[in-house]
Motif scaffolding. Structure first.
Motif, PDB file in Angstrom:
ATOM      1  N   THR A   5       0.917  -1.043   0.054  1.00 46.04           N
ATOM      2  CA  THR A   5      -0.143  -0.102   0.074  1.00 46.04           C
ATOM      3  C   THR A   5       0.879   1.373  -0.176  1.00 46.04           C
ATOM      4  O   THR A   5       0.618   2.275  -0.559  1.00 46.04           O
ATOM      5  CB  THR A   5      -0.912  -0.043   1.062  1.00 46.04           C
ATOM      6  N   VAL A   6       2.014   1.182   0.813  1.00 43.19           N
ATOM      7  CA  VAL A   6       2.878   2.290   0.935  1.00 43.19           C
ATOM      8  C   VAL A   6       3.539   2.714  -0.459  1.00 43.19           C
ATOM      9  O   VAL A   6       3.643   3.824  -0.916  1.00 43.19           O
ATOM     10  CB  VAL A   6       3.937   2.335   2.021  1.00 43.19           C
ATOM     11  N   SER A   7       3.835   1.399  -1.039  1.00 38.59           N
ATOM     12  CA  SER A   7       4.675   1.618  -2.441  1.00 38.59           C
ATOM     13  C   SER A   7       3.800   2.130  -3.592  1.00 38.59           C
ATOM     14  O   SER A   7       4.188   2.747  -4.203  1.00 38.59           O
ATOM     15  CB  SER A   7       5.122   0.089  -2.599  1.00 38.59           C
ATOM     16  N   LEU A   8       2.620   1.673  -3.467  1.00 39.65           N
ATOM     17  CA  LEU A   8       1.529   2.123  -4.194  1.00 39.65           C
ATOM     18  C   LEU A   8       1.219   3.548  -4.211  1.00 39.65           C
ATOM     19  O   LEU A   8       1.049   4.257  -5.047  1.00 39.65           O
ATOM     20  CB  LEU A   8       0.004   1.280  -4.137  1.00 39.65           C
ATOM     21  N   ILE A  12       1.756   6.353  -6.543  1.00 46.55           N
ATOM     22  CA  ILE A  12       0.672   7.192  -7.170  1.00 46.55           C
ATOM     23  C   ILE A  12       0.959   8.787  -6.941  1.00 46.55           C
ATOM     24  O   ILE A  12       0.829   9.509  -7.925  1.00 46.55           O
ATOM     25  CB  ILE A  12      -0.753   6.761  -6.326  1.00 46.55           C
ATOM     26  N   GLN A  13       1.821   8.866  -5.821  1.00 43.06           N
ATOM     27  CA  GLN A  13       2.244  10.365  -5.820  1.00 43.06           C
ATOM     28  C   GLN A  13       3.115  10.527  -6.781  1.00 43.06           C
ATOM     29  O   GLN A  13       3.246  11.884  -7.292  1.00 43.06           O
ATOM     30  CB  GLN A  13       3.072  10.500  -4.281  1.00 43.06           C
ATOM     31  N   SER A  14       4.087   9.782  -7.141  1.00 48.37           N
ATOM     32  CA  SER A  14       5.116  10.053  -7.952  1.00 48.37           C
ATOM     33  C   SER A  14       4.389  10.301  -9.516  1.00 48.37           C
ATOM     34  O   SER A  14       4.743  11.153 -10.104  1.00 48.37           O
ATOM     35  CB  SER A  14       6.126   8.696  -8.432  1.00 48.37           C
ATOM     36  N   VAL A  15       3.381   9.499  -9.657  1.00 50.87           N
ATOM     37  CA  VAL A  15       2.653   9.426 -11.180  1.00 50.87           C
ATOM     38  C   VAL A  15       2.141  11.071 -11.022  1.00 50.87           C
ATOM     39  O   VAL A  15       2.065  11.546 -11.953  1.00 50.87           O
ATOM     40  CB  VAL A  15       1.739   8.358 -11.325  1.00 50.87           C
ATOM     41  N   GLN A  16       1.190  11.146  -9.788  1.00 50.66           N
ATOM     42  CA  GLN A  16       0.843  12.733  -9.847  1.00 50.66           C
ATOM     43  C   GLN A  16       1.759  13.459 -10.002  1.00 50.66           C
ATOM     44  O   GLN A  16       1.391  14.683 -10.683  1.00 50.66           O
ATOM     45  CB  GLN A  16       0.049  12.629  -8.586  1.00 50.66           C
ATOM     46  N   ARG A  17       2.889  13.554  -9.374  1.00 54.75           N
ATOM     47  CA  ARG A  17       4.008  14.718  -9.799  1.00 54.75           C
ATOM     48  C   ARG A  17       4.384  14.562 -11.019  1.00 54.75           C
ATOM     49  O   ARG A  17       4.459  15.768 -11.725  1.00 54.75           O
ATOM     50  CB  ARG A  17       5.151  14.359  -8.855  1.00 54.75           C
ATOM     51  N   HIS A  18       4.605  13.498 -11.718  1.00 58.61           N
ATOM     52  CA  HIS A  18       4.966  13.591 -13.126  1.00 58.61           C
ATOM     53  C   HIS A  18       3.766  14.022 -13.980  1.00 58.61           C
ATOM     54  O   HIS A  18       3.941  14.982 -14.763  1.00 58.61           O
ATOM     55  CB  HIS A  18       5.193  12.031 -13.715  1.00 58.61           C
ATOM     56  N   ILE A  19       2.356  13.753 -13.484  1.00 56.62           N
ATOM     57  CA  ILE A  19       1.353  14.449 -14.164  1.00 56.62           C
ATOM     58  C   ILE A  19       1.335  15.899 -13.944  1.00 56.62           C
ATOM     59  O   ILE A  19       1.155  16.836 -14.828  1.00 56.62           O
ATOM     60  CB  ILE A  19       0.105  13.667 -13.741  1.00 56.62           C
TER      61      ILE A  19
END
Length: 143
Positions: A5-8, A12-19
């Motif tokens: 869950t933490v890794s996900l 998700i946070q990394s993808v959101q930052r990229h987005i």
């Protein structure tokens, strides 16, 4: 599971930052593209204005060229008329010069005849004067 869950969540946070980064980059790109479009539109307007001015100048030059051509044609017609007049005047002058030459020749001929007649009459007067003197002397002698 908590790890996953933490890794996900990190993913998700990394993808959101990229987005978010991509959205920011896209917004900056769109802004730059809008500025470039505005610059190109302004440049296009300037070029269009320059072209319109050049076309107007070209039309005005065409009008001036046509006017000059018409003036040149009129001047050429006048020149031809003047040349024709000059030719007629030259012919008339040549004719008059011929008449003057003929009159001079005639005058010289008449002057020569007059001088010859004058010499002949002067000689005749001298002869008659001499005869008159002889007769006067003879009459005086006889008287």
């Amino acid at each position: 599971v908590a790890m996953e869950t933490v890794s996900l969540e990190h993913q998700i946070q990394s993808v959101q930052r990229h987005i978010a980064f991509l959205k920011k980059e896209q917004m900056e790109l769109l802004h730059d593209l809008h500025l470039e479009i505005l610059r190109l539109q302004k440049h296009c307007s300037e070029l269009t204005h320059d072209l319109e001015i050049k076309e107007l100048e070209a039309r005005q030059q065409d009008v001036l060229d046509r006017e000059l051509e018409e003036k040149c044609r009129a001047m050429e017609v006048q020149l031809q008329e003047k040349e024709k007049d000059n030719l007629e005047l030259r012919k008339e002058l040549q004719h008059k010069e011929t008449l003057v030459a003929a009159l001079r020749s005639s005058l010289r001929s008449k002057e020569r005849r007059f001088l010859e007649e004058l010499k002949r009459r002067s000689h005749r007067v001298t002869i008659l004067d001499t005869e008159l003197q002889k007769q006067t002397e003879a009459a005086a002698y006889l008287s």
